[in-house]
Each structure stands twice: as structure tokens, then as C-alpha cells.
Design an enzyme around this catalytic site. Structure first.
Site, PDB file in Angstrom:
ATOM      1  CG  ASN A  58       6.802   3.237   4.679  1.00 52.91           C
ATOM      2  OD1 ASN A  58       5.986   3.481   5.554  1.00 52.91           O
ATOM      3  ND2 ASN A  58       6.516   3.349   3.392  1.00 52.91           N
ATOM      4  CB  CYS A  85       2.021  10.786   2.213  1.00 51.91           C
ATOM      5  SG  CYS A  85       0.390  11.524   1.997  1.00 51.91           S
ATOM      6  NE  ARG A 111      -1.217   2.484   2.940  1.00 53.42           N
ATOM      7  CZ  ARG A 111      -0.722   3.596   3.475  1.00 53.42           C
ATOM      8  NH1 ARG A 111      -0.636   4.714   2.769  1.00 53.42           N
ATOM      9  NH2 ARG A 111      -0.266   3.586   4.723  1.00 53.42           N
TER      10      ARG A 111
END
Length: 307
Positions: free
Chosen positions: A250, A241, A13
Site C-alpha cells: 500500500n 492482495c 488487514r
């Protein structure tokens, strides 16, 4: 036995939502299966957002369906931005729904087109709807920009505590403090975790960390030192994002697992198989750069897995 630390890999995701190329559904399923084969017990496999918003995740419903059939032991998590998304996730059969709720006004409007206060109202509607359903599906709320914002700048501890209190009052099952833009430092991690935990107790579940300024692993260590035992991370450190200018990948799953296991925590994850999963990722997304120090150094001969 060593103390267990839970890892949720959010690569399928968060790792794909700003990728320059799209991964096929077959390649996504193969990648998810390879992460699960390494022992990762929870994976965020997609996002129930309109396809026009994040085209890279437009096949989430199919990915969820296939992964549920292929990997019955995996906790399948998916993101939903609103009530309709949560309903679609629930009806798709996911085991857990993640919902991002921004602390900062600027990111909230850019990412969700509503204020933080309006998001809490929405969350109450989601929780009320879920409570009326025959199957229990927990909601983990991601308190986005909990440590800083590339649009609004400083986010105070008081702001983060207030949002988390609102989310806890709305009935969410868990809250992840998210360093969305990767601006946090270890002392700040400790301060915010302690303040939020004092306000909402065990509803505070874990940390979602980014490595924009190179402090992702240091911040994970700071979280461990104040009792955090759950982390989001991404294989090969992909992600960021699309509505947070300057945000980058991340914290790297394999680097995080190496640190945890080296320190004596247990994750249930096999590092060799996790490194193998990078090859599956690269095959499905060959143009995307992969990150991580362990992949460069390889597993050192001094490494001993926690028992």
C-alpha cells in the site's frame, strides 16, 4: 483551519494478509494501539474471512473485541467478503464494514469466486440485512481493480463507472476506488474519479492506493487535485492482495501524511509518533521488510505541521 483529509490505516488487514510470518494477537493489538496513539482515527483491524483462506487474519474476532475495549475513540473497521462475513463483523461490534467488489472479471472470480454482477446482488442482500438491524453500521465498498488488473489487463473507465453505479444503487454508504495492483497513473486517477463522481456523486468517498509501480504518492496528489479527501494507506507500506498476481504494498501512511501536512492539509496525525509505531510493527513482525522514504530521511527541519 486547514482542510481535513481522512486517513484509514489498513495495515492490520491489507498489510498482513500476504506477510510471510504471522503476527501474534498481542502484537497486533499493540501495533494498532501505536497507530491510534499517533492520531489515526480509523483503522481496518482485520478481515472476517474463513481462517483457512487467510490464516494471518484468523484472530480478527479477538482483535476487534480487544481493540474496541482498549481504544474507545477509534473507528474500528473490518473487511467482510460476503453476507455471512458482514453479519459476523456487525455482531462483533465493528463501527464500519469494508467489502471488496472487483471491477474486473478475472480478479472477481479469483478473489471472491463470483462475477462482478453477482457481487452487486450479494451487496443488495447485505444492505437489506443491515437496514433491518437496530444499530447503524455503514458499509464502504472497495471497487477493486478500478484502474487495471494483473489478470484481465486494461480496465476501462466505463467498466469502473458501471460497477460503482451498481454499488450505489445497492445502497452502499461509501465507495473507495482501489488501485489493487498499483498500475494507475495520475492522469488516469483524475479521469476515473471525475467520471465516477459524475455518475454517483458524494457516494464516491476516497482512494485505496498501492505503490507497485512507485506512483502511490503521485496518485494520491492527483486524487487531491480532483477533490478526494479520504485515503487508505498502510504504515511502512506493507500489503497486497493474495489473489492479484504482482500486487505489492500500500501507499505508505507516514509518507502520505508528510505530503499532506507539508501542503497545508490537516490529518490530526503526529508524524513522530507514527514513526515510533514502525518500531512496534517491527518488533511484532521482525522478518517483514518495512518501506517508506520518510523513515529513511527522517522528518526534515523545514517541516511545519498544518494548523
Amino acid at each position: 483551519m486547514s482542510e481535513f483529509v481522512s486517513i484509514c490505516d489498513v495495515g492490520p488487514r491489507d498489510g498482513l494478509q500476504i506477510a510471510k510470518t504471522r503476527m501474534t494477537t498481542d502484537d497486533k493489538v499493540a501495533w494498532i494501539a501505536s497507530i491510534a496513539a499517533a492520531g489515526v482515527r480509523e483503522i481496518e483491524v482485520g478481515s472476517y474471512v474463513p481462517p483457512r483462506v487467510i490464516p494471518q487474519l484468523s484472530d480478527t474476532a479477538e482483535v476487534v473485541s480487544r481493540v474496541l475495549a482498549l481504544l474507545p475513540g477509534l473507528t474500528v473497521q473490518a473487511l467482510a467478503p460476503n453476507l455471512r462475513g458482514a453479519q459476523n463483523a456487525f455482531n462483533g461490534g465493528v463501527h464500519k464494514i469494508s467489502m471488496p467488489i472487483s471491477v474486473s472479471e478475472g480478479h472477481s472470480r479469483a478473489n471472491l469466486n463470483r462475477t462482478p454482477a453477482e457481487s452487486i446482488v450479494m451487496m443488495r442482500e447485505v444492505m437489506d440485512w443491515l437496514k433491518a438491524q437496530p444499530r447503524k453500521v455503514p458499509v464502504v465498498a472497495g471497487a477493486s481493480t478500478a484502474f487495471g488488473c494483473s489478470m484481465d489487463g486494461v480496465v476501462t473507465t466505463k467498466q469502473t463507472v458501471a460497477l460503482c453505479k451498481g454499488l450505489a444503487d445497492a445502497g452502499v454508504d461509501q465507495i473507495m476506488l482501489a488501485d489493487t495492483v498499483g498500475y494507475a497513473h495520475p492522469a488516469q486517477i483524475k479521469e476515473v474519479v471525475r467520471a465516477v463522481r459524475e455518475e454517483i456523486g458524494p457516494v464516491l468517498y476516497g482512494l485505496h492506493l498501492h505503490d507497485t509501480c512507485g506512483l502511490g504518492i503521485a496518485n494520491a496528489l492527483a486524487g487531491l487535485e480532483v477533490g478526494i479527501r479520504a485515503f487508505d494507506s498502510c504504515l511502512a507500506g506493507l500489503g497486497g492482495c493474495p489473489y492479484a498476481p504482482g500486487a505489492s504494498g500500500n501507499v505508505v501512511t507516514e509518507d502520505l501524511v508528510f505530503m499532506l501536512e507539508s501542503m497545508g492539509f490537516t490529518t490530526g496525525i503526529d508524524l513522530e509518533k507514527l514513526l515510533d509505531a514502525r518500531e512496534v510493527l517491527h518488533a511484532g513482525l521482525p522478518a517483514e521488510p518495512l518501506h517508506g522514504q520518510l523513515a529513511k530521511a527522517r522528518i526534515p527541519p523545514t517541516f511545519r505541521k498544518a494548523a
